[in-house]
Design an enzyme around this catalytic site. Structure first.
Site, PDB file in Angstrom:
ATOM      1  N   HIS A   1       0.986  -1.027  -0.106  1.00 42.79           N
ATOM      2  CA  HIS A   1      -0.012  -0.024   0.007  1.00 42.79           C
ATOM      3  C   HIS A   1       0.850   1.150  -0.016  1.00 42.79           C
ATOM      4  CE1 HIS A   1      -2.822   2.941   1.741  1.00 42.79           C
ATOM      5  NE2 HIS A   1      -3.804   2.066   1.375  1.00 42.79           N
TER       6      HIS A   1
ATOM      7  N   ASP B   1       3.073  -4.124   7.989  1.00 46.08           N
ATOM      8  CA  ASP B   1       2.038  -3.676   7.976  1.00 46.08           C
ATOM      9  C   ASP B   1       0.881  -4.715   8.028  1.00 46.08           C
ATOM     10  OD1 ASP B   1      -0.291  -2.428   7.203  1.00 46.08           O
ATOM     11  OD2 ASP B   1       0.416  -1.852   5.064  1.00 46.08           O
TER      12      ASP B   1
ATOM     13  N   GLN C   1      -4.208  -5.301   7.088  1.00 44.61           N
ATOM     14  CA  GLN C   1      -5.375  -6.156   6.430  1.00 44.61           C
ATOM     15  C   GLN C   1      -5.325  -7.532   7.312  1.00 44.61           C
ATOM     16  OE1 GLN C   1      -7.339  -5.446   4.510  1.00 44.61           O
ATOM     17  NE2 GLN C   1      -6.448  -3.350   3.903  1.00 44.61           N
TER      18      GLN C   1
ATOM     19  N   LYS D   1     -10.344  -0.712  10.524  1.00 45.80           N
ATOM     20  CA  LYS D   1     -10.719  -1.748   9.556  1.00 45.80           C
ATOM     21  C   LYS D   1     -11.029  -2.969  10.681  1.00 45.80           C
ATOM     22  CE  LYS D   1      -7.191  -0.347   6.384  1.00 45.80           C
ATOM     23  NZ  LYS D   1      -7.903   0.083   5.037  1.00 45.80           N
TER      24      LYS D   1
ATOM     25  N   CYS E   1      -5.092   2.262  -3.707  1.00 43.98           N
ATOM     26  CA  CYS E   1      -3.648   2.812  -3.172  1.00 43.98           C
ATOM     27  C   CYS E   1      -2.532   1.991  -3.388  1.00 43.98           C
ATOM     28  CB  CYS E   1      -3.978   3.247  -1.720  1.00 43.98           C
ATOM     29  SG  CYS E   1      -5.063   4.333  -1.320  1.00 43.98           S
TER      30      CYS E   1
END
Length: 393
Positions: A111, A187, A190, A213, A351
């Site tokens: 991302h 990261d 997700q 999220k 993104c």
């Protein structure tokens, strides 16, 4: 999992099928009530004063840090509230000490939030090596073994792709980093909402993710650190222990990284979102999403004019599926799904412009991203609608 009972906590689902959870999930009623309770009954600042309102607010704010840390197995590290994953990653990029000649290793899957901060450091003489994935998004471990060396100061990569849904072998990559003395930033925007995460077992140094999220409010994110080895991005009230005319001493723990008045209601709400996820059970959520994901992929793969992207191995991915229909712009498909069947999906580059360019998809894809409150009936309707669209071409 009692899906019907869960859906009662999300009134918005009475009118739509919400399939854009990789961008932002919905918040359940207990989270909203917790934030409203703060505003109505004990609104005050945290860590300031000793009156009854600030005592309650400070305790619940602190409790939420503990809840989040426990969710990711990070009790032994430092859990810092940020605005989002983007801010958390930038705090590391700005807070580490860099030297000309240092190298950062990342991937094409990232991302923008886990790509641009590292590219920006090139202005300081820092090198950036970018590893390319296979066409299905998977990455060969040997590519990291070749890229990481004694000059590598940091490896920064996604835990799960927000476009292709594939989960990267972060434990194995962490081992390579440790062999070369390189730090590892993951990261987890997700992954944390959808699968069980344990930062101790992963072996990373920094873990970043977003509250919005994972059923939490917008404007909340987390930076978890194994060691407090970065300089604070901001200085000010709440971040210090003592200040004189000539010097200052930083506070201990997460406080040194949270200068100024934080998003108190948001962090309390995030704590309740963690409670909700743990009550349902992350393993249950993962199993539910895998079932829906397999249904989506099998259904789309049976349609001749539909192209599905991502790994063939269903067990190596989260509930994110990207696809395109021949001859149609992704925005057009997403608009039809919304207007025709009340289905909320994402379209475009997500993104991830470098990844879209690498895959030869200048217009991006249509993305379906599922969560604990989605149902098989919604997926059946989705597939029927897409099949009808292809029939009319």
């Amino acid at each position: 999992m009692d899906i019907d009972l869960i859906r009662e906590d999300f009134p918005l689902l009475d009118n739509i099928a919400y399939l854009d959870n990789a961008a932002t999930s919905l918040s359940p009623e207990p989270v909203i009530r917790a934030m409203n309770e703060f505003e109505r009954h004990y609104r005050s600042n945290v860590g300031r004063g000793v009156h009854r309102l600030t005592t309650i607010a400070t305790q619940r704010y602190w409790d939420s840090h503990i809840k989040v840390a426990e969710l990711i197995g990070g009790e032994d590290g430092t859990t810092v509230l940020t605005k989002n994953t983007t801010e958390a990653i930038n705090m590391v990029a700005c807070g580490l000490e860099w030297h000309s000649g240092d190298n950062i290793v990342t991937t094409v899957l990232e991302h923008h939030s886990n790509f641009l901060p590292w590219v920006h450091l090139r202005k300081k003489g820092i090198g950036v090596s970018t590893i390319e994935p296979f066409p299905d998004g998977m990455i060969d471990i040997s590519a990291f073994e070749s890229a990481i060396n004694e000059n590598t100061g940091l490896v920064a990569l996604t835990h799960a792709s927000n476009v292709l849904g594939n989960v990267l072998p972060v434990k194995e990559i962490a081992s390579i980093c440790q062999e070369h003395g390189a730090r590892l930033l993951i990261d987890g925007a997700q992954s944390v909402p959808h699968i069980s995460v344990d930062v101790k077992k992963t072996g990373c140094d920094y873990f970043c993710f977003s509250g919005h999220k994972m059923l939490g409010p917008t404007g909340t994110g987390i930076l978890w650190m194994k060691e407090t080895d970065i300089d604070p991005l901001l200085l000010g009230g709440g971040a210090i222990d003592k200040v004189s005319l000539d010097s200052y001493t930083l506070a201990e723990g997460y406080q040194r990284y949270e200068a100024g008045t934080p998003n108190i209601a948001g962090m309390i709400g995030l704590g309740y979102a963690v409670d909700y996820l743990r009550k349902v059970g992350m393993d249950n959520i993962e199993r539910h999403e895998k079932k829906l994901t397999e249904k989506v992929i099998h259904g789309l793969e049976d349609m001749e004019q539909v192209h599905v992207y991502g790994p063939v191995e269903k067990s190596a991915r989260i509930g994110v599926v990207s696809f395109n229909i021949e001859g149609m712009h992704p925005h057009e498909v997403s608009h039809i799904l919304d207007e025709g069947s009340d289905m909320i999906t994402r379209s475009g580059e997500h993104c991830c412009h470098p990844l879209m360019e690498y895959m030869g998809l200048p217009n991006g894809t249509v993305r379906i991203s599922m969560y604990l409150y989605n149902t098989e009936e919604e997926i059946d309707l989705l597939l029927a609608t897409i099949e009808e669209i292809t029939r009319r071409l």
